[in-house]
Motif scaffolding. Structure first.
Motif, mmCIF file in Angstrom:
data_model
loop_
_atom_site.group_PDB
_atom_site.id
_atom_site.type_symbol
_atom_site.label_atom_id
_atom_site.label_comp_id
_atom_site.label_asym_id
_atom_site.label_seq_id
_atom_site.Cartn_x
_atom_site.Cartn_y
_atom_site.Cartn_z
ATOM 1 N N GLY A 43 0.830 -1.206 0.000
ATOM 2 C CA GLY A 43 0.000 0.000 0.000
ATOM 3 C C GLY A 43 0.861 1.251 0.000
ATOM 4 N N VAL A 94 -2.505 0.901 -9.554
ATOM 5 C CA VAL A 94 -3.553 0.266 -8.747
ATOM 6 C C VAL A 94 -3.429 0.675 -7.287
ATOM 7 C CG1 VAL A 94 -4.406 -1.958 -7.916
ATOM 8 C CG2 VAL A 94 -3.811 -1.676 -10.325
ATOM 9 N N ARG A 95 -2.212 0.660 -6.736
ATOM 10 C CA ARG A 95 -2.010 1.023 -5.337
ATOM 11 C C ARG A 95 -2.291 2.516 -5.111
ATOM 12 N NH1 ARG A 95 -2.691 -3.413 -2.515
ATOM 13 N NH2 ARG A 95 -1.146 -5.036 -2.972
ATOM 14 N N GLN A 96 -1.913 3.346 -6.072
ATOM 15 C CA GLN A 96 -2.181 4.780 -5.922
ATOM 16 C C GLN A 96 -3.667 5.074 -5.981
ATOM 17 O OE1 GLN A 96 0.203 7.106 -5.285
ATOM 18 N NE2 GLN A 96 -1.437 8.619 -5.039
ATOM 19 N N GLY A 97 -4.377 4.354 -6.835
ATOM 20 C CA GLY A 97 -5.833 4.524 -6.889
ATOM 21 C C GLY A 97 -6.505 4.073 -5.605
ATOM 22 N N GLN A 98 -5.994 3.012 -4.987
ATOM 23 C CA GLN A 98 -6.552 2.579 -3.715
ATOM 24 C C GLN A 98 -6.280 3.591 -2.612
ATOM 25 O OE1 GLN A 98 -4.757 -1.249 -3.093
ATOM 26 N NE2 GLN A 98 -6.178 -2.336 -4.474
ATOM 27 N N ALA A 99 -5.091 4.196 -2.657
ATOM 28 C CA ALA A 99 -4.751 5.178 -1.606
ATOM 29 C C ALA A 99 -5.537 6.461 -1.776
ATOM 30 C CB ALA A 99 -3.250 5.466 -1.630
ATOM 31 N N GLU A 100 -5.764 6.912 -3.005
ATOM 32 C CA GLU A 100 -6.467 8.170 -3.248
ATOM 33 C C GLU A 100 -7.965 7.997 -3.433
ATOM 34 O OE1 GLU A 100 -5.170 11.155 -3.150
ATOM 35 O OE2 GLU A 100 -3.108 10.459 -2.797
ATOM 36 N N GLY A 101 -8.377 6.783 -3.629
ATOM 37 C CA GLY A 101 -9.800 6.556 -3.889
ATOM 38 C C GLY A 101 -10.114 6.569 -5.367
#
Length: 232
Positions: A43, A94-101
């Motif tokens: 993450g 993918v991880r950046q999208g999960q962190a930023e929403g």
């Protein structure tokens, strides 16, 4: 040859683009070298990263693969390097999208920036370079076979190897069909000298022989009858 050169140049350009991409901004003004490799699996965090443990590390590995593939003319190595760059870039997204929403693309330092584009372009160029390269195809293999054949022709060829010490009777080998050498420990038997055909053997007669008649003086001789001794 031209395809190998063109493919190598495209692949090297892709490797350069991928290696330079971590030094540019990736998202919201944050450079790629600030993202740790471990963050791609656990993450995204705000922790700063060192250069050698950042996302630059897999990109350097991919660049080395490209160089090795160009030197060895290996399409597989170049294609694998492209997949490594694209795989880590997509994993970061993918991880950046999960962190930023959500991921956004925008100007003024917001959203995805030029560093991500450079990384994606580098991976695509590596794959294109692998497709353009012909690798070590049939032409290179035929040249290797021709060189090996020429090397064998230049080497002196000994027609027969020397026999071992315990088989001196096997030298020289024959060219007759069947057994090539005499392997008996005893010497070969000598053949009797030829004395001509046997006159008494009907199988060796070339022409039939006339039967002999009675010898002169024989009572059975009708041409020369025996003479009576004179009377006294």
């Amino acid at each position: 040859m031209i395809r190998n050169i063109l493919g190598s140049l495209v692949a090297l350009a892709g490797a350069a683009s991928a290696v330079l991409s971590p030094f540019r901004d990736w998202y919201d003004g944050r450079a790629g070298q600030d993202y740790r490799v471990r963050d791609l699996f656990g993450g995204i965090t705000a922790t700063e990263s060192g250069v050698l443990v950042s996302i630059l590390l897999p990109f350097l590995f991919a660049a080395l693969l490209v160089i090795a593939g160009v030197v060895l003319r290996s399409r597989i190595a170049v294609a694998l390097a492209g997949l490594v760059v694209l795989g880590f870039t997509i994993l970061w997204m993918v991880r950046q999208g999960q962190a930023e929403g959500a991921l956004t693309v925008g100007g003024g330092g917001a959203g995805l920036q030029v560093g991500v584009a450079n990384a994606l372009a580098g991976g695509v160029l590596m794959l294109i370079g692998a497709l353009l390269m012909r690798g070590r195809g049939a032409g290179a293999r035929s040249q290797d076979r021709a060189r090996a054949r020429a090397q064998r022709e230049r080497e002196p060829v000994e027609p027969y190897a020397a026999p071992p010490a315990d088989q001196v009777d096997t030298w020289p080998p024959t060219q007759e069909p069947g057994m090539s050498t005499h392997t008996s420990p005893w010497p070969e038997p000598e053949v009797d000298p030829y004395t001509g055909p046997d006159p008494h053997d009907p199988r060796t007669r070339s022409y039939p022989q006339a039967e002999r008649g009675p010898e002169p003086g024989d009572p059975r001789d009708p041409v020369h009858p025996p003479h009576r001794p004179p009377e006294r």
